[in-house]
Each structure stands twice: as structure tokens, then as C-alpha cells.
Design a protein around this motif. Structure first.
Motif, short mmCIF file in Angstrom:
data_model
loop_
_atom_site.label_atom_id
_atom_site.label_comp_id
_atom_site.label_asym_id
_atom_site.label_seq_id
_atom_site.Cartn_x
_atom_site.Cartn_y
_atom_site.Cartn_z
N LEU A 25 0.70 -1.19 -0.11
CA LEU A 25 -0.08 -0.03 -0.02
C LEU A 25 1.07 1.20 0.04
O LEU A 25 0.48 2.17 -0.72
CB LEU A 25 -0.96 0.05 1.22
N VAL A 26 2.02 1.12 0.75
CA VAL A 26 2.86 2.54 0.59
C VAL A 26 3.38 2.79 -0.63
O VAL A 26 3.61 3.84 -1.06
CB VAL A 26 4.02 2.20 1.93
N VAL A 27 3.97 1.70 -1.42
CA VAL A 27 4.67 1.63 -2.76
C VAL A 27 3.42 2.21 -3.58
O VAL A 27 3.57 3.05 -4.43
CB VAL A 27 4.90 0.35 -3.22
N LEU A 28 2.16 1.53 -3.36
CA LEU A 28 1.31 2.03 -4.39
C LEU A 28 0.74 3.47 -4.11
O LEU A 28 0.43 4.23 -5.08
CB LEU A 28 -0.21 1.17 -4.19
N ALA A 29 0.70 3.94 -2.88
CA ALA A 29 0.50 5.22 -2.56
C ALA A 29 1.45 6.41 -3.10
O ALA A 29 1.29 7.36 -3.66
CB ALA A 29 0.22 5.43 -1.19
N ALA A 30 2.77 5.85 -3.21
CA ALA A 30 3.99 6.68 -3.74
C ALA A 30 3.71 6.83 -5.17
O ALA A 30 3.90 8.03 -5.82
CB ALA A 30 5.13 6.08 -3.18
N THR A 62 0.76 13.01 -9.11
CA THR A 62 -0.24 14.13 -8.84
C THR A 62 0.24 15.41 -8.31
O THR A 62 -0.10 16.47 -8.41
CB THR A 62 -1.46 13.43 -7.64
N ILE A 63 1.17 15.14 -7.04
CA ILE A 63 1.99 16.35 -6.66
C ILE A 63 2.73 16.96 -7.64
O ILE A 63 2.52 18.40 -7.64
CB ILE A 63 2.97 15.66 -5.48
N GLY A 64 3.47 16.30 -8.65
CA GLY A 64 4.06 17.06 -9.56
C GLY A 64 2.97 18.07 -10.46
O GLY A 64 3.38 19.00 -10.87
N THR A 65 1.86 17.33 -10.77
CA THR A 65 0.87 18.22 -11.60
C THR A 65 0.37 19.21 -10.79
O THR A 65 0.22 20.32 -11.32
CB THR A 65 -0.33 17.39 -11.99
N TYR A 66 0.15 19.17 -9.68
CA TYR A 66 -0.37 20.24 -8.66
C TYR A 66 0.70 21.38 -8.63
O TYR A 66 0.20 22.50 -8.64
CB TYR A 66 -0.70 19.75 -7.07
N VAL A 67 2.05 20.98 -8.51
CA VAL A 67 3.34 22.03 -8.66
C VAL A 67 3.12 22.77 -9.70
O VAL A 67 3.30 23.99 -9.82
CB VAL A 67 4.50 21.38 -7.97
N ASP A 68 3.17 21.99 -11.10
CA ASP A 68 2.98 22.64 -12.30
C ASP A 68 1.97 23.68 -12.55
O ASP A 68 2.07 24.76 -12.88
CB ASP A 68 3.02 21.70 -13.38
N GLN A 69 0.60 23.17 -11.97
CA GLN A 69 -0.49 24.07 -12.21
C GLN A 69 -0.33 25.28 -11.25
O GLN A 69 -0.85 26.45 -11.66
CB GLN A 69 -1.96 23.28 -11.53
#
Length: 176
Positions: A42-47, A53-60
Motif C-alpha cells: 500500500l505504501v508503494v502504491l500510494a507513492a 499528482t503532486i508534480g501536476t499540482y506544483v506545475d499548475q
């Protein structure tokens, strides 16, 4: 008085030779439970899910900041253009601009334009008249051109020209 030394904090062991580590034995000693495997998965899947998603958020967020700056700049330009439009609606401003830019005058006015308003030290100096006599050169111009290009191409250093300072040649020293 005799000096005494404290006993060592750890008894010294004879240094044993390093023996190779048994990796199979070490890995065999690790026990994984089913719960631990599921949580690790689950930790690997969450990563894997959160990193893009975090990269997309920072770009936006960066794009939003750039667009907000562009909107602010456009707002300033709009305000400046509106103030110019207000000025051009004033008849006194239009009259002033016509007089300054287009040299318009009212009937009966006399306008004096100062043509040479430079101070004397900045005014261009009178040049000597060009001779009307045709003179023949004393040397061959082609050989001088080739020599000049050759010297310019082979020179190693460039001497900066000095303005207003006459070239000073070194004075030869005399030895007795």
C-alpha cells in the motif's frame, strides 16, 4: 608517585579475521507477515499514485502564478491606456500636443525654432575643405592593402587608442 592508568572500558578481544557474510542465512532470518507485506504494498502504491499528482499540482500552481502576474500587468496597462484616453479627451492637452509635436501655431503667432542649441564644446568643429586637385599616390595601393591585412591578421596584441593623450615614445637612455 607512580602514574596509574585506568583499566580499558571494554576488554580487548583478539582481532579475528573477517569471514564472508552468509547472505542466504541473513535473508532467511527475516520473517515477513502477510500484514506487513500488504502495508508495504500500500505504501508503494500510494507513492506511485501521489508523486505524479503532486508534480501536476506544483506545475499548475506555477502556471496560476504566472497567469496572475500577467493579469496584473495587463491591468496596469489598461489603467495607463485609460488615463491616456482621459488626457486626449481634454482640449487643452490636444492643443499642447499639436503645438509640440506638429509645430501648429495659432493665427498671428510667430514661432522661433532654435536650430543649433548645443554648447560650444559639443558643437562639431569646422572641417578643412577638401582639395579639388587630383593627386597621384606615391605607392601602389594594392600592395599597401595586402600588407595592412597581413599585419592585422598576424598581430598578437591590440593597443587601445587613447583619446586626447598624445602618443609618448620612450626616451632612449644614455649610458656613460
Amino acid at each position: 608517585m607512580a602514574k596509574t592508568t585506568a583499566p580499558p572500558s571494554r576488554p580487548s578481544r583478539p582481532r579475528a579475521q573477517r569471514r564472508p557474510v552468509d547472505v542466504r542465512g541473513w535473508l532467511g532470518g527475516i520473517r515477513l507477515s502477510g500484514f506487513m507485506v500488504i502495508m508495504l504494498g500500500l505504501v508503494v502504491l500510494a507513492a506511485f499514485v501521489l508523486v505524479p499528482t503532486i508534480g501536476t499540482y506544483v506545475d499548475q500552481r506555477q502556471q496560476i502564478a504566472a497567469l496572475e502576474a500577467a493579469v496584473e500587468l495587463s491591468g496596469e496597462q489598461v489603467a495607463e491606456l485609460e488615463s491616456q484616453r482621459e488626457r486626449w479627451s481634454d482640449p487643452a492637452y490636444i492643443t499642447t500636443q499639436a503645438r509640440e509635436r506638429l509645430y501648429y501655431v495659432r493665427p498671428g503667432e510667430v514661432v522661433y525654432l532654435v536650430d543649433n542649441d548645443l554648447p560650444p564644446e559639443l558643437a562639431p568643429q569646422e572641417q578643412s575643405p577638401v582639395s579639388e586637385d587630383v593627386e597621384q599616390t606615391r605607392t601602389d595601393w594594392m600592395s599597401q592593402l595586402v600588407r595592412s591585412v597581413t599585419v592585422a591578421g598576424l598581430s598578437q596584441t591590440v593597443k587601445a587608442p587613447t583619446i586626447g593623450v598624445p602618443d609618448q615614445e620612450p626616451t632612449p637612455s644614455t649610458t656613460p
